[in-house]
Design a protein around this motif. Structure first.
Motif, mmCIF file in Angstrom:
data_model
loop_
_atom_site.group_PDB
_atom_site.id
_atom_site.type_symbol
_atom_site.label_atom_id
_atom_site.label_comp_id
_atom_site.label_asym_id
_atom_site.label_seq_id
_atom_site.Cartn_x
_atom_site.Cartn_y
_atom_site.Cartn_z
ATOM 1 N N ASN A 480 0.661 -1.202 0.149
ATOM 2 C CA ASN A 480 -0.112 0.092 -0.117
ATOM 3 C C ASN A 480 0.670 1.447 0.071
ATOM 4 O O ASN A 480 2.277 1.053 0.223
ATOM 5 N N PRO A 481 0.546 2.927 -0.163
ATOM 6 C CA PRO A 481 1.037 3.388 -0.409
ATOM 7 C C PRO A 481 1.716 4.494 0.914
ATOM 8 O O PRO A 481 2.816 5.095 0.737
ATOM 9 N N VAL A 482 1.349 3.353 1.915
ATOM 10 C CA VAL A 482 2.150 4.118 3.202
ATOM 11 C C VAL A 482 2.963 2.972 3.873
ATOM 12 O O VAL A 482 3.954 3.795 3.931
ATOM 13 N N GLU A 483 2.802 1.752 3.673
ATOM 14 C CA GLU A 483 3.684 0.405 4.205
ATOM 15 C C GLU A 483 4.756 0.304 2.897
ATOM 16 O O GLU A 483 6.007 0.250 3.640
ATOM 17 N N GLY A 484 4.840 0.211 2.357
ATOM 18 C CA GLY A 484 5.210 0.242 0.504
ATOM 19 C C GLY A 484 5.020 -1.794 1.033
ATOM 20 O O GLY A 484 3.854 -2.129 1.130
ATOM 21 N N PHE A 485 6.358 -2.581 0.583
ATOM 22 C CA PHE A 485 5.991 -3.994 0.415
ATOM 23 C C PHE A 485 5.260 -4.052 2.366
ATOM 24 O O PHE A 485 7.005 -3.915 2.723
ATOM 25 N N ARG A 486 4.570 -4.917 2.788
ATOM 26 C CA ARG A 486 4.255 -5.037 3.215
ATOM 27 C C ARG A 486 4.674 -6.989 3.703
ATOM 28 O O ARG A 486 4.045 -7.680 3.031
ATOM 29 N N PHE A 511 8.019 -1.923 4.508
ATOM 30 C CA PHE A 511 9.537 -1.578 4.536
ATOM 31 C C PHE A 511 9.476 -0.345 3.917
ATOM 32 O O PHE A 511 10.303 0.347 4.211
ATOM 33 N N LYS A 512 8.838 0.589 3.855
ATOM 34 C CA LYS A 512 8.370 2.268 3.009
ATOM 35 C C LYS A 512 8.415 2.557 4.743
ATOM 36 O O LYS A 512 9.088 3.386 4.723
ATOM 37 N N ASP A 513 7.597 2.339 5.315
ATOM 38 C CA ASP A 513 7.455 3.467 6.771
ATOM 39 C C ASP A 513 8.156 2.758 7.903
ATOM 40 O O ASP A 513 8.467 3.751 8.933
ATOM 41 N N GLU A 514 8.888 1.161 8.003
ATOM 42 C CA GLU A 514 9.921 0.923 8.469
ATOM 43 C C GLU A 514 9.129 0.774 9.630
ATOM 44 O O GLU A 514 9.954 0.908 11.234
ATOM 45 N N GLN A 515 8.069 0.466 9.827
ATOM 46 C CA GLN A 515 7.000 0.160 11.121
ATOM 47 C C GLN A 515 6.637 -0.941 11.720
ATOM 48 O O GLN A 515 6.398 -1.911 10.144
ATOM 49 N N TRP A 516 6.889 -1.830 12.253
ATOM 50 C CA TRP A 516 6.145 -3.116 13.183
ATOM 51 C C TRP A 516 4.641 -3.011 13.280
ATOM 52 O O TRP A 516 4.666 -2.125 13.682
ATOM 53 N N LYS A 517 3.825 -4.005 13.288
ATOM 54 C CA LYS A 517 2.085 -3.938 13.746
ATOM 55 C C LYS A 517 2.465 -5.226 13.707
ATOM 56 O O LYS A 517 3.050 -6.532 13.716
ATOM 57 N N TYR A 518 1.413 -5.304 15.200
ATOM 58 C CA TYR A 518 1.368 -6.480 15.473
ATOM 59 C C TYR A 518 -0.272 -6.784 15.910
ATOM 60 O O TYR A 518 -0.486 -5.558 16.194
ATOM 61 N N PHE A 519 -0.737 -7.622 16.461
ATOM 62 C CA PHE A 519 -1.763 -8.011 16.805
ATOM 63 C C PHE A 519 -1.693 -9.205 17.945
ATOM 64 O O PHE A 519 -0.908 -10.548 17.570
ATOM 65 N N ASP A 560 -5.083 -6.414 4.543
ATOM 66 C CA ASP A 560 -3.839 -6.439 4.060
ATOM 67 C C ASP A 560 -3.883 -7.828 2.680
ATOM 68 O O ASP A 560 -2.512 -8.651 2.712
ATOM 69 N N ASN A 561 -5.081 -8.554 2.495
ATOM 70 C CA ASN A 561 -5.014 -9.188 1.159
ATOM 71 C C ASN A 561 -4.507 -9.038 0.154
ATOM 72 O O ASN A 561 -4.663 -8.041 -0.188
#
Length: 857
Positions: A480-486, A511-519, A560-561
């Motif tokens: 997506n435009p914010v995260e880039g490749f995820r 890889f674009k925003d260089e942030q981790w997400k989790y659940f 993120d499908n």
């Protein structure tokens, strides 16, 4: 909790079957001979309908259609076919086995009729309902339906035994002798070469059920108490046995010929004794059974239009004044718009009650499935018998209380299998008895286990790792435009770990925003059964840090499908969300449920999204919006049924409505909450079955926000900027284009099931299906929530040129409609979508082409 929807469960199970079909399909039925031809009158050359074409030694046969055509699969060991027709001499034809043949037969009238000379034209007379004795008789059957239905009694009870088998069909000797099946030869030892139209079958599944069923007319109550249950069980790590059973039982439903429409394979076929049957069927009196007591009339019937969703077959009607159906033989034309169905045969038998009315005593339904007409496929049959039938003898009042179906528990399942063995009304054949043992042996072979593991992963997206399932695979990679490749990896625990405590988790990295997400979520079952089983009673706590598009509350799929990564237009308005949740869910056996929840939500704008007020000379950017709210949800789904799986539960769409209501109350000052508000919403959905016109899915929804809040806390309407067609989103609305503090919406999605295409030359052979939809949205924003009137509220969004891109709805509703073609290659639906209003908004598309993957029968 996210639930897999009906369409996904259909696709998953059907996909599993089709995947297994890929290999067998390449081998043609070399063990059977295909005979085709036309039967005519020897003198007039008229084509004869309903002629019996049979192989008496093999106890198989078929009838010619309305145009005298027939097709019959004859086992290799037989080389002759017999043609019989009332009033004509029987004819026997021989042929060479193994080679497809065309045999046209001319039948001569019998000597008993030679005394009368009848001169007819070259064309048969035009069929008419008027002055037609067959139509007069069927109208008597229709008029007497109320007194012949079981519901005409005050009380009914009986024992019901069901047996269903499922098999590979049309297997050639060449296929069976392949090296890959070297270790599986024990499966091919016992076959029934006379079933499924004379093709070889290889049974791989059997299920048996024994239940006591009760009916009370006033107040109307239906209740079933399971007494015994036994089925083949595959490795639970790869195949969901409960889901497989539910799917097969959905395909092979009870046939109620006295209903106007018969549900079959998720479709509805008009009954030959429906109230309007004479409009769609042609009826003929084909025989009189005078030796039968009471005397019976044989009625043959065919669809007026061969491509319509209708039956063909014979009815045997009593002439004792009740005009009841004593037997029924049903089939469908191969040109009917049903997917993957090569043949379908159903037989119904009725037994006489003391009052000389009839009740259903035995039913048989056999369906042969395949991708191609001559290739290998699957054959399934379901036999149901009714015994100990009692009418107008009420059971104790306590019997009619409680849930509609009392299922066996895990603790009683073994005892139920033993009970079924001892009380089975019909003995199993030698082939059926071997299925249980053969499948157990099959699962010990490592190559078969590897095949199941690969198929399970490809179709469900999850792969087992001990007591955990890793997946879903379609979210491993997206962009997506914010995260880039995820990249994302996650999983969930299964009942093998614990039947009370469940864990679900994932982690992702952009890889674009260089942030981790989790659940991470933990769920505790308060009733000691799986959280995926009905009725649920659970407590869940969860935390999620991830991105989200405002207004995109996708209930059944992850944002993120991978397939949702492809979007049109400008779609860079995202949120970073931190969500803390605590939920309590309680379902009841009457399908009413309520939920209590607490949620703390921290929203931070990302990409092209911003939060900004205009209360100062220089507008300030706001980095985070925090809310704390409690909620109450109510849901009522009368007579709802599920595909009940090991790690999922998805509802089966039926004719009954589903109502939901939700109230959420936000508190300012509670855990840093910034606003006080109340958000109310109501929703109702229902499928309307329209017989020959298919069905319409209708949803009505409304909402109201009480209090003064910024636009991110309003109802941001569900837009869709992907290229997929979404049923309950606005497919030509842009993300964040409209927000409301009060709204009402209507969704109508009509599926005609080929009603019009089936009547068009050439096109009817493609088995396409027509669709149409309409979406209306009324809404608006009260003055207290208008950011132009209240600078302290967040501004509506603007693009780089200063043009507004977010709006409130005015007096004109948002209107969107589409027409489409479904069942393209049996897999796809494509819609042309038109937007009718608010066309002057920036970056608006008036027309669009959207597609959707959809597998149906």
């Amino acid at each position: 909790m996210k639930r897999l929807p009906l369409r996904h469960s259909y696709a998953a199970v059907l996909g599993w079957l089709l995947w297994l079909l890929v290999v067998p399909t390449v081998a043609l039925a070399q063990g059977a001979t295909t005979i085709t031809g036309v039967v005519t009158d020897a003198k007039t050359r008229e084509k004869l309908p309903f002629v019996s074409v049979s192989v008496p030694q093999a106890a198989i046969g078929t009838n010619t259609d309305q145009d005298g055509h027939y097709t019959l699969q004859v086992p290799a060991q037989y080389t002759s076919v017999v043609y019989t027709y009332l009033g004509y001499r029987s004819v026997t034809k021989t042929f060479e086995a193994g080679t497809p043949q065309t045999i046209n037969v001319a039948l001569a009238t019998s000597s008993a009729q030679l005394g009368e000379v009848v001169i007819k034209g070259s064309k048969p007379p035009r069929y008419k309902n008027k002055d037609n004795p067959a139509v007069a008789l069927i109208r008597q059957v229709i008029a007497n339906k109320p007194q012949n239905r079981p519901e005409s009694y005050d009380y009914v009870e009986y024992e019901k035994y069901e047996k269903m088998t499922f098999s590979f069909s049309n297997l050639s000797e060449k296929f069976k002798n392949r090296k890959v099946f070297k270790n599986y030869q024990f499966l091919f030892k016992k076959q029934d070469s006379t079933a499924a139209g004379g093709v070889n079958i290889l049974p791989i599944y059997i299920e048996e059920k024994l239940a006591k069923e009760y009916y009370r007319k006033n107040p109307e109550t239906r209740r079933a108490v399971e007494l015994g249950n036994k089925q083949v069980e595959f490795d639970k790590h790869f195949i969901d046995n409960e889901g497989l059973s539910a799917y097969f039982n959905r395909m092979y439903q009870d046939i109620d010929i006295y209903a106007n429409n018969v549900s079959l394979l998720g479709n509805q076929l008009l009954s030959p004794i429906a109230d309007n049957a004479p409009t769609f069927y042609q009826f003929y009196i084909s025989d009189t059974l005078r030796q039968h007591v009471p005397q019976l009339i044989e009625l043959s019937f065919f669809p007026r239009n061969k491509g319509d969703m209708l039956f063909a077959g014979k009815l045997y009607v009593t002439l004792d004044g009740h005009y009841a159906v004593q037997q029924a033989h049903l089939s469908v034309d191969k040109r009917i718009n049903l997917n993957f169905v090569k043949s379908l045969d159903a037989n119904l038998e009725f037994a006489e009650n003391p009052d000389r009315r009839y009740h259903l005593s035995k039913t048989f339904l056999g369906i042969d499935f395949g991708v191609t007409e001559k290739g290998s496929g699957f054959y399934g049959e379901r036999t149901v018998s009714f015994q100990d039938y009692r009418v107008n003898q009420p059971a104790p009042a306590s019997v009619y209380d409680g849930p509609a179906r009392v299922a066996l528990t895990d603790s009683t399942s073994r005892q139920s299998a033993a009970f079924l063995e001892q009380n089975r009304p019909d003995s199993l054949s030698q082939v059926e008895q071997s299925i249980y043992k053969n499948v157990d042996t099959l699962q010990t072979i490592k190559s078969f286990q590897r095949t199941l593991k690969i198929a399970s992963f490809l179709l469900s997206g999850y792969t087992p790792l001990g007591p955990f399932d890793i997946g879903p695979a379609n979210t491993f990679y997206s962009f997506n435009p914010v995260e880039g490749f995820r990249l994302r990896v996650g999983g969930r625990s299964t009942p093998e770990l614990s039947k009370r405590f469940y864990v679900e988790t994932y982690t992702a990295y952009g890889f674009k925003d260089e942030q981790w997400k989790y659940f991470l979520s933990g769920t505790y079952s308060l009733n000691g059964q799986s959280i995926y089983k009905f009725p649920q009673h659970l407590l869940r706590a969860s935390f999620q840090r991830d991105t989200r598009i405002p207004g995109q509350e996708l209930e059944f799929v992850q944002e993120d499908n991978f397939l949702l990564s492809f979007k049109r237009g400008v779609n860079n308005k995202y949120l970073y969300n931190d969500v803390y949740r605590l939920d309590y869910v309680h379902e009841f056996n009457n399908h009413f449920s309520y939920s209590l929840g607490f949620r703390k939500l921290q929203q931070s704008p990302a990409g092209g999204l911003y939060f900004r007020d205009s209360s100062a000379d220089t507008p300030d950017l706001i980095g985070q919006l925090t809310t704390s709210e409690v909620s109450l949800g109510l849901r009522w789904a009368p007579r709802e049924a599920f595909y009940q799986g090991k790690t999922y539960r998805s509802p089966i769409i039926n004719k009954y409505p589903i109502f939901t209501a939700r109230a959420a109350r936000g508190f300012k000052g509670l855990l840093d909450g910034e606003y006080s508000y109340t958000n109310l919403s109501l929703n109702g959905t229902k499928r309307f079955y329209l017989s020959q016109l298919g069905h319409a899915d209708v949803a009505v929804e409304g909402g109201y926000v009480v209090g003064q809040v910024p636009f991110p806390l309003l109802d941001i309407h569900r837009a869709n900027q992907t290229y997929s067609y979404q049923l309950y989103s606005y497919n030509l609305m842009n993300f964040l284009e409209f927000a409301s503090d009060h709204y009402a919406s209507l969704f109508i999605d009509q599926n005609f099931n080929g009603f019009f295409f089936n009547k068009l030359p050439v096109i009817k052979h493609l088995k396409l299906r027509e669709t149409a939809s309409l979406k209306l949205l009324y809404g608006g924003i009260r003055e207290e929530n208008n950011p132009y009137s209240h600078p302290e509220l967040y501004q509506f969004l603007q693009d780089a040129s200063g043009r507004p891109v977010s709006f409130a709805l005015g007096r004109t509703p948002y209107v969107e409609a589409s027409v489409g073609i479904a069942n393209i290659f049996k897999l796809f639906r494509v819609d042309i979508v038109k937007r009718f209003t608010y066309l002057n908004n920036p970056n608006v598309a008036e027309w669009g082409l959207r597609g959707r993957f959809k597998v149906d029968f």
